[in-house]
Every structure is written in structure tokens, then in C-alpha cells.
Design a protein around this motif. Structure first.
Motif, PDB file in Angstrom:
ATOM      1  N   THR A   3     -29.465  54.991 -39.438  1.00 22.53           N
ATOM      2  CA  THR A   3     -28.189  55.270 -39.920  1.00 22.53           C
ATOM      3  C   THR A   3     -28.233  55.189 -41.450  1.00 22.53           C
ATOM      4  O   THR A   3     -28.906  54.479 -41.912  1.00 22.53           O
ATOM      5  N   THR A  16     -15.475  48.782 -38.266  1.00 23.45           N
ATOM      6  CA  THR A  16     -15.670  50.057 -37.190  1.00 23.45           C
ATOM      7  C   THR A  16     -14.500  50.799 -37.353  1.00 23.45           C
ATOM      8  O   THR A  16     -14.573  51.806 -36.666  1.00 23.45           O
ATOM      9  N   ASP A  41     -31.136  61.661 -29.358  1.00 21.62           N
ATOM     10  CA  ASP A  41     -30.119  60.600 -29.030  1.00 21.62           C
ATOM     11  C   ASP A  41     -29.472  60.806 -27.659  1.00 21.62           C
ATOM     12  O   ASP A  41     -28.867  60.272 -26.941  1.00 21.62           O
ATOM     13  N   ASN A  42     -29.179  62.213 -27.569  1.00 26.16           N
ATOM     14  CA  ASN A  42     -28.227  62.518 -26.011  1.00 26.16           C
ATOM     15  C   ASN A  42     -28.854  63.712 -25.296  1.00 26.16           C
ATOM     16  O   ASN A  42     -28.318  64.078 -24.455  1.00 26.16           O
ATOM     17  N   VAL A  88     -15.228  60.493 -33.169  1.00 27.75           N
ATOM     18  CA  VAL A  88     -16.327  60.103 -32.562  1.00 27.75           C
ATOM     19  C   VAL A  88     -16.451  58.497 -32.510  1.00 27.75           C
ATOM     20  O   VAL A  88     -16.218  57.865 -33.551  1.00 27.75           O
ATOM     21  N   THR A  89     -16.426  58.046 -31.375  1.00 27.50           N
ATOM     22  CA  THR A  89     -16.677  56.510 -31.175  1.00 27.50           C
ATOM     23  C   THR A  89     -18.055  56.431 -30.842  1.00 27.50           C
ATOM     24  O   THR A  89     -18.477  56.577 -29.644  1.00 27.50           O
ATOM     25  N   TYR A  90     -18.676  55.575 -31.508  1.00 27.85           N
ATOM     26  CA  TYR A  90     -20.159  55.060 -31.027  1.00 27.85           C
ATOM     27  C   TYR A  90     -20.291  53.791 -30.287  1.00 27.85           C
ATOM     28  O   TYR A  90     -19.424  53.074 -30.069  1.00 27.85           O
ATOM     29  N   PRO A  91     -21.250  53.643 -29.359  1.00 28.72           N
ATOM     30  CA  PRO A  91     -21.257  52.706 -28.627  1.00 28.72           C
ATOM     31  C   PRO A  91     -20.986  51.396 -29.120  1.00 28.72           C
ATOM     32  O   PRO A  91     -20.571  50.416 -28.506  1.00 28.72           O
ATOM     33  N   ASN A  92     -21.403  51.447 -30.426  1.00 25.37           N
ATOM     34  CA  ASN A  92     -21.461  49.918 -31.116  1.00 25.37           C
ATOM     35  C   ASN A  92     -19.809  49.746 -31.597  1.00 25.37           C
ATOM     36  O   ASN A  92     -19.344  48.603 -32.279  1.00 25.37           O
ATOM     37  N   ASP A  94     -18.264  51.629 -33.961  1.00 28.14           N
ATOM     38  CA  ASP A  94     -17.983  52.611 -35.062  1.00 28.14           C
ATOM     39  C   ASP A  94     -17.212  53.926 -34.600  1.00 28.14           C
ATOM     40  O   ASP A  94     -17.777  54.675 -33.913  1.00 28.14           O
ATOM     41  N   GLN A  95     -16.440  54.063 -35.620  1.00 28.08           N
ATOM     42  CA  GLN A  95     -15.479  55.287 -35.515  1.00 28.08           C
ATOM     43  C   GLN A  95     -15.929  56.345 -36.798  1.00 28.08           C
ATOM     44  O   GLN A  95     -15.746  55.528 -37.769  1.00 28.08           O
ATOM     45  N   SER A  96     -15.941  57.441 -36.456  1.00 27.35           N
ATOM     46  CA  SER A  96     -16.195  58.446 -37.678  1.00 27.35           C
ATOM     47  C   SER A  96     -15.233  59.734 -37.443  1.00 27.35           C
ATOM     48  O   SER A  96     -15.172  60.222 -36.297  1.00 27.35           O
TER      49      SER A  96
END
Length: 158
Positions: A3, A16, A41-42, A88-92, A94-96
Motif C-alpha cells: 500500500t 477503515t 493478488d487475485n 471496494v472493501t478489502y479483507p482488513n 478498509d473501504q475505497s
């Protein structure tokens, strides 16, 4: 993918909560082929994407990301599409919220390779017979960039 430091600094303040960011997609074209890579990553096959750094021009970000991720020098030709990506919501947690700017770019030099580890493989794909892409949005980005239009497409404004 690490990041960027500026995002880590912002996260100290916002936690987050949704963070609005500007992203770029570089659709790089060479002799009827499109540059695509498989994300580490995916595993999804996509054009080059990335985040605009503070103070950076978006077109410069598209060219920078192409060199960093694929080892390819490109010339940014035009803005093709402006659109908001769903949150987008990441596994930790965090939202973007990404405002994505899609640029049509032309190849200048370099043979593609996974330069910085964000892609596991990178190569040229025939634009007329692209393989199945896991994210339908990526196909739309490529289609908008390949159109012979001067004006960028945008969403909303009604």
C-alpha cells in the motif's frame, strides 16, 4: 502489493472508512494487440491499473504504472472513459471509492514482463479475440479505449 505510504498516512486518520481515490487504467495497444497481465493478488487478467500519487498528473500515472508493472514504455494518447468503481472493501476492512480514468496508450518500447511483482505474467493479446476476463468491467475499459472517438465517455451528468 504494498500500500502506498500516502494511503497508510491517510488511514491513520480515517481508519477503515471509505477513502476516495483516483485510479488509472492504461490500455496499451501495439499492432492490434492489447497489453494484459495476471494480477498477483487475485489472479485476474486485466490491463495495467494503479493509483494516482499526490500531485501527479493522471496520464503520467498511467505511463508510470505501465513501466513499473510491465516494463513497457507507452505514450498516453487520450482519455477514453471516466467512471466510478463500486466501493471496494478489502479483507482488513478498509473501504475505497475509486474514480477510474481509462487511458488509451500506444506501445513505445520494451517487451512485457512482470516487473514489480504486481503481475505474475504479462503479454500481448489480440484485441479482436480477447480471452474471458474475470471482471466484466475490465472488458468495458478495453472496449472504450479501443473506440475511435475523440471525446471521453463519462457516466452520470443527468
Amino acid at each position: 502489493m504494498p500500500t502506498p505510504d500516502f494511503i497508510l498516512d491517510l488511514r491513520r486518520f480515517v481508519g477503515t472508512r471509505p477513502l476516495p481515490l483516483v485510479g488509472v487504467t492504461a490500455v496499451v495497444v501495439r499492432d492490434g494487440d492489447v497489453l494484459l497481465g495476471r494480477r498477483s493478488d487475485n489472479g485476474h487478467l486485466t490491463p495495467v491499473t494503479g493509483i494516482v500519487d499526490p500531485g501527479e498528473e493522471p496520464a503520467d500515472a498511467a505511463a508510470r504504472e505501465t513501466l513499473e508493472e510491465a516494463g513497457v514504455v507507452c505514450r498516453v494518447e487520450r482519455l477514453a472513459w471516466v467512471h466510478q468503481i463500486p466501493r471496494v472493501t478489502y479483507p482488513n476492512g478498509d473501504q475505497s471509492d475509486y474514480l477510474d480514468l481509462v487511458f488509451r496508450c500506444s506501445w513505445v518500447s520494451g517487451e512485457p514482463y512482470p516487473a514489480d511483482g504486481e503481475m505474475t505474467e504479462v503479454g500481448w493479446y489480440d484485441a479482436r479475440s480477447l480471452p474471458e476476463l474475470e471482471l466484466p468491467d475490465m472488458r468495458r475499459r478495453i472496449e472504450h479505449a479501443l473506440r475511435d472517438e475523440d471525446a471521453a465517455r463519462f457516466e452520470g451528468g443527468r
